[in-house]
Design a protein around this motif. Structure first.
Motif, short mmCIF file in Angstrom:
data_model
loop_
_atom_site.label_atom_id
_atom_site.label_comp_id
_atom_site.label_asym_id
_atom_site.label_seq_id
_atom_site.Cartn_x
_atom_site.Cartn_y
_atom_site.Cartn_z
N SER A 183 0.86 -1.30 -0.21
CA SER A 183 0.13 0.12 0.03
C SER A 183 0.72 1.27 -0.22
CB SER A 183 -0.74 -0.27 1.03
OG SER A 183 -0.19 -0.07 2.64
N ALA A 184 2.45 1.22 0.27
CA ALA A 184 3.02 2.73 0.01
C ALA A 184 2.91 2.53 -0.86
CB ALA A 184 4.29 1.95 0.45
N HIS A 185 2.74 1.89 -2.34
CA HIS A 185 3.30 2.00 -3.85
C HIS A 185 1.53 2.12 -3.86
CE1 HIS A 185 6.41 -0.72 -4.42
NE2 HIS A 185 6.79 0.47 -4.41
N CYS A 186 0.35 1.76 -3.39
CA CYS A 186 -1.39 1.73 -4.33
C CYS A 186 -1.09 2.22 -3.02
CB CYS A 186 -1.51 0.77 -4.47
SG CYS A 186 -0.37 0.50 -6.25
N ALA A 187 -1.99 3.88 -2.12
CA ALA A 187 -2.39 3.81 -0.91
C ALA A 187 -3.76 3.41 -0.66
CB ALA A 187 -2.39 5.16 -0.52
N TYR A 188 -4.41 3.08 -0.55
CA TYR A 188 -5.86 2.94 -0.32
C TYR A 188 -6.38 4.29 1.03
CZ TYR A 188 -4.81 1.33 4.84
OH TYR A 188 -3.92 1.28 5.53
N GLU A 189 -7.78 4.61 0.37
CA GLU A 189 -8.36 5.59 1.91
C GLU A 189 -9.66 5.27 2.89
OE1 GLU A 189 -8.38 8.97 0.12
OE2 GLU A 189 -7.54 8.50 -1.13
N PRO A 190 -9.85 5.80 3.80
CA PRO A 190 -9.14 7.23 3.48
C PRO A 190 -7.50 7.50 4.42
CG PRO A 190 -10.17 6.27 5.85
CD PRO A 190 -10.29 4.55 4.07
N LYS A 191 -6.73 8.44 4.08
CA LYS A 191 -5.69 8.30 4.43
C LYS A 191 -5.74 8.23 6.03
CE LYS A 191 -3.96 10.09 0.54
NZ LYS A 191 -2.91 11.24 -0.46
N ASP A 192 -6.68 9.06 6.36
CA ASP A 192 -6.70 8.83 8.23
C ASP A 192 -7.81 8.67 8.30
OD1 ASP A 192 -4.25 10.56 8.61
OD2 ASP A 192 -4.66 11.90 7.16
N ARG A 193 -7.67 8.06 9.45
CA ARG A 193 -9.34 7.72 9.90
C ARG A 193 -9.02 7.34 11.22
NH1 ARG A 193 -11.51 1.94 10.35
NH2 ARG A 193 -13.25 2.11 10.44
N ALA A 194 -8.72 8.07 12.24
CA ALA A 194 -8.72 8.19 13.76
C ALA A 194 -9.83 8.27 14.29
CB ALA A 194 -8.76 10.11 14.34
N VAL A 223 -2.30 -7.52 -8.51
CA VAL A 223 -1.09 -7.94 -9.52
C VAL A 223 -0.08 -6.94 -8.48
CG1 VAL A 223 -2.53 -6.82 -11.29
CG2 VAL A 223 -2.63 -5.40 -9.78
N ARG A 224 1.20 -7.09 -9.41
CA ARG A 224 2.37 -6.37 -8.72
C ARG A 224 2.20 -4.65 -8.26
NH1 ARG A 224 7.18 -8.97 -8.06
NH2 ARG A 224 7.03 -10.70 -8.06
N SER A 225 2.71 -4.50 -7.60
CA SER A 225 2.83 -2.76 -7.35
C SER A 225 4.05 -2.40 -7.65
CB SER A 225 2.48 -2.33 -5.84
OG SER A 225 2.96 -2.69 -4.84
N VAL A 226 4.54 -1.32 -8.38
CA VAL A 226 5.73 -0.15 -8.53
C VAL A 226 4.60 1.61 -8.39
CG1 VAL A 226 6.33 -2.08 -10.22
CG2 VAL A 226 4.56 0.02 -11.15
N GLU A 227 5.62 1.65 -7.90
CA GLU A 227 5.73 3.27 -7.86
C GLU A 227 4.98 4.10 -8.43
OE1 GLU A 227 6.62 5.87 -4.49
OE2 GLU A 227 7.99 3.93 -4.48
N CYS A 228 3.29 4.96 -7.86
CA CYS A 228 2.55 5.26 -8.65
C CYS A 228 1.34 3.89 -9.43
CB CYS A 228 3.34 6.38 -9.29
SG CYS A 228 4.53 7.75 -9.17
N CYS A 229 1.31 3.50 -8.31
CA CYS A 229 0.75 1.99 -8.91
C CYS A 229 0.48 2.55 -10.67
CB CYS A 229 -0.24 2.23 -7.98
SG CYS A 229 -0.91 0.75 -7.50
N PRO A 230 0.64 2.21 -11.62
CA PRO A 230 1.32 2.60 -12.56
C PRO A 230 -0.51 1.36 -13.28
CG PRO A 230 2.53 1.64 -13.04
CD PRO A 230 2.14 1.62 -11.83
N PRO A 231 -1.17 1.63 -14.19
CA PRO A 231 -2.56 0.58 -14.46
C PRO A 231 -2.01 -1.36 -15.14
CG PRO A 231 -2.80 1.98 -15.94
CD PRO A 231 -1.82 2.76 -15.34
N TRP A 232 -0.60 -0.78 -15.72
CA TRP A 232 -0.05 -2.24 -16.76
C TRP A 232 0.64 -2.85 -15.87
CZ3 TRP A 232 1.31 3.71 -16.87
CH2 TRP A 232 1.98 3.67 -16.15
N VAL A 233 0.44 -3.14 -15.20
CA VAL A 233 1.64 -4.12 -13.86
C VAL A 233 1.21 -5.39 -14.29
CG1 VAL A 233 1.94 -2.23 -12.14
CG2 VAL A 233 -0.26 -3.85 -11.72
N SER A 234 1.80 -5.92 -13.82
CA SER A 234 2.14 -7.93 -13.81
C SER A 234 0.87 -8.63 -13.43
CB SER A 234 3.21 -8.15 -14.59
OG SER A 234 4.05 -8.11 -13.37
#
Length: 106
Positions: A37-48, A66-77
């Motif tokens: 999730s460091a590459h593909c963050a989920y929502e919400p960012k904060d939920r105290a 799928v595999r994640s890469v920085e910025c989570c592009p849609p063309w990953v394997s």
């Protein structure tokens, strides 16, 4: 979907944040980091949350398989079949908690 359940005991009160800023989800195949999730963050960012005695709450994060890469592009394997470990780590003000589960991809 990775589900993180949190619960307090009968005499506990707990302040935590179940948002993406404080909960890291990682998927490993052996030692290979497949998705984070460091590459593909989920929502919400904060939920105290302030959980009182005997309280529960749940966080659900969907891993798209799928595999994640920085910025989570849609063309990953696509991830390969097999057993993968999902690790959830919560870090708030230097207090770290971690949990692990196994998922089988077919």
């Amino acid at each position: 979907t990775a589900t993180v359940d949190v619960a307090t005991g009968p005499d506990a009160v707990c302040l935590m944040d179940l948002g993406a800023t404080h909960v890291l989800i990682q998927v490993y195949s052996g030692d290979d980091l497949v998705w984070t999730s460091a590459h593909c963050a989920y929502e919400p960012k904060d939920r105290a949350l302030l959980l009182g005695p005997d309280a529960t709450d749940t966080l659900s994060v969907t891993w798209p398989g799928v595999r994640s890469v920085e910025c989570c592009p849609p063309w990953v394997s696509v991830a390969l079949p097999g057993a993968d470990r999902i690790i959830a780590t919560h870090d708030l003000d230097g207090q770290v908690m971690s949990a692990e589960a196994v998922v089988i991809l077919t």
